[in-house]
Design a protein around this motif. Structure first.
Motif, short mmCIF file in Angstrom:
data_model
loop_
_atom_site.label_atom_id
_atom_site.label_comp_id
_atom_site.label_asym_id
_atom_site.label_seq_id
_atom_site.Cartn_x
_atom_site.Cartn_y
_atom_site.Cartn_z
N ALA A 118 2.76 -4.17 -3.50
CA ALA A 118 1.92 -4.22 -2.78
C ALA A 118 0.06 -3.22 -2.59
O ALA A 118 -0.36 -3.38 -3.29
N ALA A 119 0.95 -2.24 -2.82
CA ALA A 119 0.16 -1.35 -2.33
C ALA A 119 -0.84 -1.13 -4.02
O ALA A 119 -1.66 -0.87 -4.00
N ARG A 120 0.04 -0.89 -5.00
CA ARG A 120 -0.49 -1.17 -5.95
C ARG A 120 -0.92 -1.90 -6.76
O ARG A 120 -2.60 -1.73 -6.80
N ASP A 121 -1.18 -3.67 -5.87
CA ASP A 121 -1.61 -4.49 -6.86
C ASP A 121 -3.34 -4.80 -5.31
O ASP A 121 -4.47 -5.24 -5.98
N LEU A 122 -3.36 -3.87 -4.37
CA LEU A 122 -4.22 -3.49 -3.87
C LEU A 122 -5.39 -2.26 -4.01
O LEU A 122 -5.93 -2.09 -2.97
N GLY A 123 -4.74 -1.53 -4.67
CA GLY A 123 -5.96 -0.49 -5.51
C GLY A 123 -5.58 0.48 -4.80
O GLY A 123 -6.27 2.13 -4.62
N ALA A 124 -3.88 1.49 -4.26
CA ALA A 124 -3.37 2.07 -3.91
C ALA A 124 -3.55 3.46 -4.58
O ALA A 124 -3.39 3.13 -6.00
N THR A 125 -3.86 4.19 -4.52
CA THR A 125 -3.77 5.60 -5.13
C THR A 125 -2.31 6.30 -4.49
O THR A 125 -1.99 7.08 -5.78
N SER A 126 -2.17 6.21 -3.58
CA SER A 126 -0.96 7.03 -3.28
C SER A 126 -0.28 5.86 -2.31
O SER A 126 -1.66 4.87 -1.09
N VAL A 127 0.91 6.34 -1.71
CA VAL A 127 1.59 5.52 -0.14
C VAL A 127 1.93 6.39 0.42
O VAL A 127 2.46 7.42 -0.08
N VAL A 128 1.85 6.73 1.46
CA VAL A 128 2.17 7.35 2.71
C VAL A 128 3.10 7.15 3.85
O VAL A 128 3.16 5.72 4.11
N LEU A 129 4.37 7.83 4.27
CA LEU A 129 4.76 7.57 5.58
C LEU A 129 4.98 8.27 6.20
O LEU A 129 4.43 10.07 5.89
N ASP A 130 5.26 7.96 7.73
CA ASP A 130 6.23 9.38 8.45
C ASP A 130 7.27 8.77 9.24
O ASP A 130 7.51 7.82 8.89
N THR A 131 8.63 9.61 8.95
CA THR A 131 9.36 9.17 9.96
C THR A 131 10.30 10.44 11.02
O THR A 131 9.73 11.47 10.46
#
Length: 168
Positions: A118-131
Motif C-alpha cells: 500500500a505504501a508503494r501504491d500511495l507513492g511512499a519513498t520510505s516506510v517508517v515505524l517505531d517500536t
C-alpha cells in the motif's frame, strides 16, 4: 486455515476489538522500568486514502472469517532535519497487532506485506515505524524485512527504537 488481508475502515468494529486487545496487552506487558504505558490510538481519519490505509487479517474457513491481526499506515512529514529527504514521502506503520490465536502463523508478515505494498501504491519513498525493544519478535521481523534503525522521528513515549525502510 487460509488467510485474507483486506483494507477496512479504521473505525470498523473488528478494528476496535483488535486495537483494544492490542492496547490492553501492551499496557499489561509494558516494562515497568520504562514507566507507564501511554494508551493512545491514532485517529481513524489518518488511515484514509490517499494518505493512509488500515488492514485486517482474517482467518477464513467454512464457518466464515475471524479477524486475527491488523495494522495501519499513514503519511507523515519526512524527518525535518534531513535535507536529503525533503522530497521524500514517508508513511508510518502503526498498530501492528496479531492476536494470540494468530501468532506464529505468518499473520504479522501478511499484514506487513499489505502495508508495504500500500505504501508503494500511495507513492511512499520510505516506510517508517517505531517500536519498543521489549517486543523482541516484532523487532526481529522488522529487521528481517530490511528495516534499519534510525534516529527518533517522533516523540512516542512508548517507543525505544525507530526504523526506516526505503521503498523507492
Amino acid at each position: 486455515m487460509p488467510l485474507q488481508v483486506r483494507s477496512v475502515p479504521a473505525d470498523a468494529p473488528e478494528v476496535d476489538a483488535l486495537l483494544d486487545a492490542y492496547l490492553d496487552e501492551r499496557e499489561a506487558t509494558f516494562p515497568s522500568a520504562q514507566g507507564s504505558y501511554s494508551r493512545k490510538r491514532t485517529p481513524a481519519v489518518e488511515f484514509t486514502a490517499p494518505d493512509g490505509v488500515f488492514v485486517v487479517a482474517y482467518e477464513v474457513d467454512d464457518d466464515g472469517s475471524r479477524p486475527v491481526g491488523c495494522g495501519g499506515l499513514r503519511r507523515i512529514p519526512a524527518h525535518p532535519g534531513d535535507a536529503d529527504e525533503r522530497d521524500d514521502a514517508w508513511f508510518e506503520v502503526k498498530h501492528v497487532y496479531v492476536s494470540p490465536a494468530g501468532r506464529g502463523r505468518g499473520v504479522g508478515t501478511a499484514v506487513m506485506d499489505a502495508l508495504e505494498r500500500a505504501a508503494r501504491d500511495l507513492g511512499a519513498t520510505s516506510v517508517v515505524l517505531d517500536t519498543n525493544d521489549s517486543l523482541v519478535a516484532a523487532g526481529a521481523m522488522y529487521r528481517s524485512r530490511g528495516y534499519r534503525r534510525v534516529a527518533a522521528f517522533n516523540d512516542n513515549p512508548n517507543a525505544t527504537a525507530w526504523y526506516r525502510l526505503p521503498v523507492r
